[in-house]
Write a protein that holds these residues in place. Structure first.
Motif, short mmCIF file in Angstrom:
data_model
loop_
_atom_site.label_atom_id
_atom_site.label_comp_id
_atom_site.label_asym_id
_atom_site.label_seq_id
_atom_site.Cartn_x
_atom_site.Cartn_y
_atom_site.Cartn_z
N ALA A 82 0.83 -1.20 0.00
CA ALA A 82 0.00 0.00 0.00
C ALA A 82 0.86 1.25 0.00
O ALA A 82 0.57 2.23 -0.70
CB ALA A 82 -0.94 -0.01 1.21
N PHE A 83 1.97 1.24 0.78
CA PHE A 83 2.84 2.41 0.81
C PHE A 83 3.59 2.57 -0.51
O PHE A 83 3.78 3.68 -1.00
CB PHE A 83 3.83 2.30 1.97
CG PHE A 83 4.71 3.53 2.10
CD1 PHE A 83 4.19 4.70 2.60
CD2 PHE A 83 6.04 3.49 1.71
CE1 PHE A 83 4.98 5.83 2.71
CE2 PHE A 83 6.84 4.62 1.82
CZ PHE A 83 6.30 5.79 2.33
N ILE A 84 4.01 1.46 -1.09
CA ILE A 84 4.68 1.53 -2.39
C ILE A 84 3.73 2.08 -3.45
O ILE A 84 4.11 2.89 -4.30
CB ILE A 84 5.21 0.13 -2.79
CG1 ILE A 84 6.37 -0.26 -1.86
CG2 ILE A 84 5.68 0.12 -4.24
CD1 ILE A 84 6.85 -1.68 -2.06
N ASP A 85 2.46 1.64 -3.40
CA ASP A 85 1.47 2.17 -4.34
C ASP A 85 1.28 3.67 -4.14
O ASP A 85 1.09 4.42 -5.10
CB ASP A 85 0.14 1.45 -4.15
CG ASP A 85 0.16 0.04 -4.71
OD1 ASP A 85 1.03 -0.24 -5.55
OD2 ASP A 85 -0.68 -0.78 -4.30
N LEU A 86 1.32 4.11 -2.89
CA LEU A 86 1.19 5.53 -2.60
C LEU A 86 2.34 6.31 -3.23
O LEU A 86 2.13 7.35 -3.87
CB LEU A 86 1.17 5.74 -1.09
CG LEU A 86 1.26 7.19 -0.59
CD1 LEU A 86 0.07 7.98 -1.11
CD2 LEU A 86 1.30 7.24 0.92
N CYS A 87 3.56 5.81 -3.09
CA CYS A 87 4.72 6.48 -3.69
C CYS A 87 4.64 6.43 -5.22
O CYS A 87 5.05 7.37 -5.90
CB CYS A 87 6.01 5.82 -3.21
SG CYS A 87 6.32 6.03 -1.44
N ARG A 88 4.12 5.34 -5.75
CA ARG A 88 3.96 5.23 -7.19
C ARG A 88 3.00 6.31 -7.71
O ARG A 88 3.23 6.95 -8.73
CB ARG A 88 3.44 3.84 -7.55
CG ARG A 88 3.23 3.62 -9.04
CD ARG A 88 2.68 2.23 -9.30
NE ARG A 88 3.63 1.21 -8.89
CZ ARG A 88 3.35 -0.09 -8.87
NH1 ARG A 88 2.13 -0.50 -9.20
NH2 ARG A 88 4.25 -0.97 -8.50
N CYS A 89 1.91 6.54 -6.97
CA CYS A 89 0.95 7.58 -7.36
C CYS A 89 1.60 8.95 -7.32
O CYS A 89 1.40 9.78 -8.21
CB CYS A 89 -0.26 7.55 -6.43
SG CYS A 89 -1.49 6.33 -6.86
N ALA A 90 2.39 9.19 -6.27
CA ALA A 90 3.07 10.48 -6.15
C ALA A 90 4.00 10.71 -7.33
O ALA A 90 4.07 11.80 -7.90
CB ALA A 90 3.83 10.55 -4.83
N ARG A 91 4.71 9.67 -7.72
CA ARG A 91 5.64 9.80 -8.84
C ARG A 91 4.90 10.12 -10.13
O ARG A 91 5.33 10.96 -10.93
CB ARG A 91 6.43 8.50 -9.01
CG ARG A 91 7.32 8.47 -10.26
CD ARG A 91 7.89 7.09 -10.46
NE ARG A 91 8.60 7.00 -11.71
CZ ARG A 91 8.03 6.79 -12.89
NH1 ARG A 91 6.72 6.67 -12.96
NH2 ARG A 91 8.74 6.72 -14.00
N LYS A 92 3.76 9.46 -10.35
CA LYS A 92 2.99 9.70 -11.57
C LYS A 92 2.46 11.12 -11.61
O LYS A 92 2.45 11.77 -12.66
CB LYS A 92 1.86 8.68 -11.68
CG LYS A 92 2.34 7.27 -11.96
CD LYS A 92 1.19 6.29 -12.01
CE LYS A 92 1.70 4.87 -12.30
NZ LYS A 92 0.61 3.87 -12.28
N GLU A 93 1.99 11.60 -10.46
CA GLU A 93 1.50 12.97 -10.40
C GLU A 93 2.63 13.96 -10.66
O GLU A 93 2.44 14.97 -11.34
CB GLU A 93 0.87 13.24 -9.03
CG GLU A 93 -0.48 12.56 -8.81
CD GLU A 93 -1.53 13.06 -9.78
OE1 GLU A 93 -1.58 14.29 -10.02
OE2 GLU A 93 -2.28 12.24 -10.31
N MET A 94 3.81 13.67 -10.13
CA MET A 94 4.95 14.54 -10.39
C MET A 94 5.30 14.56 -11.86
O MET A 94 5.61 15.61 -12.43
CB MET A 94 6.16 14.06 -9.56
CG MET A 94 6.00 14.24 -8.07
SD MET A 94 7.28 13.37 -7.12
CE MET A 94 8.75 14.18 -7.74
#
Length: 361
Positions: A82-94
């Motif tokens: 879940a935390f890795i998915d959260l970081c993945r989302c942040a990267r995509k938004e960036m």
């Protein structure tokens, strides 16, 4: 989370840029993650060159994870994902904000990436890989699943419980994406025993830190921890003491003893003194209990039982703490008191040892 400071599986190494984005712009995401998982995420160490930072996941006081006695234990694979998915989302938004043209090595989501090397420094992200073609970038930006995943955190965290078609699509995409760099695989390399695939350079970098699969933690080779080398493990048997749930058998008492000493270069704070400690653990003197005892002996010889760092129960720093192998330190009280009866304990500890490459010969 490879086994230092209780950090074997409760820490994740994240790009500094990704964490700064989450902390500044994505704070609601972190709050949502805490509420859904009962785990808080906080930065505990920054890299020397600012390329990456260590984020620790730990149960929120009063949550179900805290009540279950997980304060010094490993986090679950679901929480880590879940935390890795959260970081993945942040990267995509960036990437969207920057025009979607820059490839970022955003996250190294393996566990135990903070194992100090000979210099005691943090491992930096893998080198940049060739950029994807413009067509590949456009195809990725057109995927509605990506846009939907990044719209709200809870859609990412709960995707495995949602529409089976959406889940299948996400799994298919993950098969083409390296879970270390979060980009398309370059020189795809598949691990023989567990079948997980990564970029060749990403896997080489991960294996320099810990020879284990970054996804499932299956160990390739012998894992050596940073437990102080001057400790002893003494075994005593009491045939008259029966553990609840194991009536008819005696009790095995394991006594771990460590004198005070100075942290070595493989520890978090080389040269800093740590106090000595004595710990006692209990096993049933049954065939299964003796089998687990043999595995624990091997784990002790490989310096995996303890580590030096911060205790998550007392908050004390630079002390000897349990690592990711759970022990029963009480005879009674059940799992809540780290005691017996606990019908699944011997199976669980065997699995924890297996994840570190320690199995019955």
């Amino acid at each position: 989370m490879s086994v230092c400071a209780g950090q074997g599986s409760d820490e994740v190494l994240v790009s500094q840029a990704v964490w700064d984005y989450l902390a500044a712009a994505g704070r609601p995401w972190l709050i949502d993650f805490q509420q859904k998982q009962g785990m808080s995420a906080g930065i505990i160490r920054r890299g020397e060159k600012g390329g990456c930072c260590a984020v620790r996941l730990q149960p929120v006081e009063g949550s179900r994870n805290s009540a279950a006695g997980m304060m010094d234990g490993p986090i679950s694979s679901e929480t880590r994902k879940a935390f890795i998915d959260l970081c993945r989302c942040a990267r995509k938004e960036m990437s969207k904000q920057e025009g979607g043209t820059k490839r970022k090595r955003a996250l190294l989501p393996w566990v135990g990436v903070l194992e100090p090397n000979a210099e005691g420094s943090m491992v930096q992200p893998p080198p940049l890989q060739p950029r994807r073609s413009q067509r590949q970038q456009q195809q990725r930006l057109r995927k509605p699943a990506d846009e939907k995943a990044c719209s709200m955190l809870h859609e990412v965290v709960q995707v495995k419980d949602g529409d089976p078609a959406v889940t299948a699509h996400g799994e298919g995409e993950d098969n083409k994406m390296c879970s270390i760099c979060m980009g398309d695989m370059v020189e795809k390399t598949t691990l023989e025993k567990c079948g997980h695939s990564f970029c060749r350079s990403c896997l080489d970098q991960a294996f320099k830190v810990k020879k284990a699969c970054p996804v499932c933690r299956f160990v390739y080779g012998q894992l050596i921890g940073n437990q102080p080398a001057n400790g002893t493990m003494i075994v005593e048997r009491d045939p008259d003491l029966e553990l609840p749930g194991h009536e008819g058998y005696g009790c095995i008492c394991i006594i771990y003893s460590f004198p005070p000493g100075l942290q070595s270069p493989e520890h978090p704070n080389p040269g800093v003194r740590y106090p000595g400690t004595n710990r006692v653990a209990y096993l049933p003197d049954s065939p299964e209990g003796n089998r687990v005892l043999g595995l624990l002996r091997r784990a002790f010889e490989q310096r995996l039982i303890f580590t030096i760092g911060t205790s998550m129960t007392t908050g004390m720093q630079n002390v000897i703490t349990w690592n990711d192998i759970h022990h029963k330190t009480s005879i009674w009280g059940g799992p809540r008191c780290f005691g017996y009866p606990d019908p699944t304990y011997l199976v669980r500890v065997t699995e924890e040892l297996r994840e570190k490459g320690i199995t019955a010969e």
